[in-house]
Design an enzyme around this catalytic site. Structure first.
Site: not given
Ligand SMILES: Nc1ncnc2c1ncn2[C@@H]1O[C@H](COP(=O)(O)OP(=O)(O)OP(=O)(O)O)[C@@H](O)[C@H]1O
Length: 616
Positions: A133, A135-136, A169-170, A221, A228, A327, A337
């Protein structure tokens, strides 16, 4: 000097753009925070990592950023979203791209568009990794460009923790953010489908622990879709049939613009590469008994075709993603990514930019196979839907799925669809790859023999002689055919393609290298003459330089850029490199001439084929 005024159709503020949140209104939210207000009123800590089931996203706001510094904005991105030049100068812009302002939502009424993070899973290095997911990453809203009517989902990366942050930590570090920001725009400028980057913001008060303590940053972005293959993976892993159907329907209707836009079943004599017919009515079943294709088969094939074209472009421009997990494989067929990505320097098919990829799973050579591997995982997620054939809309099937008495038939049909999609993948890939290489070699027509005699022989030669891939094509563009008439002439010209220190490679001598390149040039000359006739060098050069970039965003340039921005506090260099990345086919860029030539020249020997780790 007259101030630059944006054309009237471009807007000067995000607020003036048509904004929506189709994703969150069509798909189910995290049951723990089913409305924006419930999420907003919750302490931010309560939105930390956990498993989220039965949902495709969680409402979550970005963490506020203290004194953010807007380092760079892509003017091309601004335009494509529908914003005019100057829009980036407002306080509102800076607030939005640093996560300090939530646009379009009222805290009083709880109405409007609230940010969200997506839930997905994935196969990483071939193994199931469970829930991943955003995460950041946090999406802010969807904005539709009023001229092109293209809708993008605008997203911040590095804006804080979400329920999908797992143990991390995001945050994102400046180093990896610079890389993602520029490469997104560089790929776009090469016409390679990709997620895009609007801006790069430094968070001066955010210190992020990676291999060392590093400054944090946010990339804003955008993409037509951030979905995905991993989004389907997680639903399949959880056996959530209902959501697989719902998500498929969302993708067809809201991402691809309707079922009717999907490709019709191929006829027996189509090899799959030609653009297929579209416009099949939603509920139509195509094909003979046993091979029936319903709308979900068409959806699968659309995703397969898009990804085939994108990989073909990566291969034709020697781009390696480095971590092609499911992903990181886009349903829309975008490059997505950007971790340890790289463009090849010398042509080495075994190269991987990923320092940790000892098995070379994600090497340049393997990209086509690996994307197909990922697409088979997607096929498995959709198999029940397309395997059901004409029964897909029967109430009993919708409710109970496969029954014992029709399992074999369903599996057989699904396997047939995946297998035919595999053939289509190959055909679409090859057609696109050939199209791109044909153009890069300055040819106007395709001959069957080109693949072996020109493409394969060139790549083998580059690999054996350790030649720079990108320089080869650019330099070839300006070769005059008359220079290649004699063997001596060809061997003279061959030297232009060598590195400064001369040719290398096992068992290669200067003489043998000149001979080998010279022989290839003879074959190329014959084909160029066939296609263009005599005295057409200038026209051919223009055509070739429009597809063979002078500037490539190589790893060593990124490294220097990062050093200079992060360690030496430089800023202008970012704009100069971004400008080169956005106009890679230019001859010059009206920046720092010496720097431009250095960036476009021979790659320093010790900085070729660099690798980096996944830490970001
Ligand atoms: N610092 C981090 N904090 C929280 N989650 C992270 C962090 N780094 C990576 N992740 C999560 O780990 C998973 C895999 O990371 P990966 O580096 O492939 O993705 P990413 O670069 O963060 O995201 P994207 O694919 O959206 O560009 C993703 O779910 C990602 O959100």
């Amino acid at each position: 000097m007259a101030a630059h005024v944006s054309p009237p159709h471009l807007r000067l503020s995000f607020d003036d753009l048509p904004k929506t949140h189709v994703f969150t209104s069509r798909l189910p939210p995290d049951p723990a925070f089913p409305t924006p207000l419930e999420s907003h009123n919750a302490p931010r800590e309560s939105l930390g990592p956990r498993l989220v089931k039965g949902a495709l996203f969680t409402y979550v706001r970005p963490e506020p950023a203290k004194e953010p510094e807007l380092l760079a904005v892509s003017q091309a991105a601004l335009r494509d979203i529908g914003l005019g030049e100057g829009a980036e100068k407002t306080e509102e812009f800076k607030d939005v791209v640093s996560g300090n302002k939530i646009l379009g939502w009222s805290g009083e009424t709880g109405e409007g568009i609230y940010p969200w993070a997506q839930c997905y899973g994935g196969f990483q290095f071939g193994s199931w990794a469970g829930q991943l997911g955003d995460g950041r990453a946090i999406s802010l809203f969807e904005a539709t460009n009023p001229i092109t009517n293209v809708r993008y989902e605008i997203q911040l990366k590095g804006a804080g923790k979400t329920p999908y942050s797992r143990f991390a930590d995001g945050k994102a570090v400046l180093r990896s953010s610079i890389r993602e920001f520029i490469v997104s725009e560089a790929l776009h400028a090469l016409s390679i489908p990709t997620t895009r980057a609007l801006s790069l913001t430094l968070l001066p008060h955010s210190k992020v622990q990676r291999e060392r303590l590093e400054p944090g940053a946010i990339v804003t972005r955008f993409a037509e879709s951030w979905l995905r293959i991993g989004t389907f993976d997680i639903l399949r892993a959880r056996g959530d049939r209902g959501l697989i159907r719902k998500l498929s329907t969302y993708v067809a209707e809201n991402v691809f613009g309707g079922w009717g836009n999907l490709p019709a079943k191929l006829t027996a004599d189509q090899n799959g590469a030609d653009d297929t017919t579209r416009g099949v009515p939603e509920r139509d079943i195509e094909g003979n008994p046993g091979e029936e294709e319903n709308r979900f088969a068409r959806l699968y094939r659309e995703i397969v075709r898009r990804n085939a074209k994108t990989v073909a472009a990566w291969q034709a421009y020697a781009f390696t993603n480095g971590v092609l997990n499911t992903d990181n494989t886009s349903l829309y067929g975008l490059s997505i990514d950007f971790g340890p990505f790289a463009f090849l320097d010398n042509f080495d098919p075994n190269y991987t930019p990923n320092h940790d990829d000892h098995m070379l799973r994600y090497s340049y050579r393997n990209q086509t196979t690996i994307i197909w591997w990922n697409l088979v995982r997607l096929g498995e997620s959709l198999a029940e839907l397309f395997g059901a054939g004409s029964r897909v809309d029967d109430e009993e099937f919708i409710e109970k799925g496969v029954q014992e008495n029709n399992t074999d038939e369903l599996i057989k049909r699904a396997e047939g669809i995946i297998s035919r999609a595999g053939e289509e993948y190959k055909a679409v890939f090859l057609a696109e790859y050939k199209r791109l290489l044909t153009a890069r070699l300055g040819l106007k027509t395709q001959k069957h023999s080109d693949f072996q005699q020109l493409f394969s022989e060139l790549l083998d030669t580059m690999s054996a002689l350790e030649l720079d891939f990108h320089h080869f094509f650019r330099k070839l563009s300006s070769v005059k055919l008359v220079e290649l008439e004699s063997e001596n002439g060809r061997e003279e010209v061959a030297g232009r393609f060598f590195h400064r220190e001369g040719p290398s490679g096992i068992g290669i001598t200067e003489k043998s290298a000149r001979k080998r390149v010279g022989d290839w040039l003879a074959a190329w000359r014959a084909r160029a003459l066939e296609d263009w006739g005599e005295n057409k060098d200038s026209e051919r050069e223009i055509a070739m330089k429009a597809v063979n970039p002078k500037f490539i965003l190589r790893s060593w340039i990124l490294d220097e850029l990062i050093q200079r921005v992060e360690r030496r506090g430089e800023r202008e260099i970012l704009h100069r490199v971004l400008n080169m990345a956005l106009h890679p086919f230019n001859e010059e860029w009206a920046g720092d001439r010496e720097e431009e030539e250095r960036f476009c020249g021979d790659v320093p020997r010790l900085q070729r084929a660099m690798q980096c780790s996944c830490s970001s």
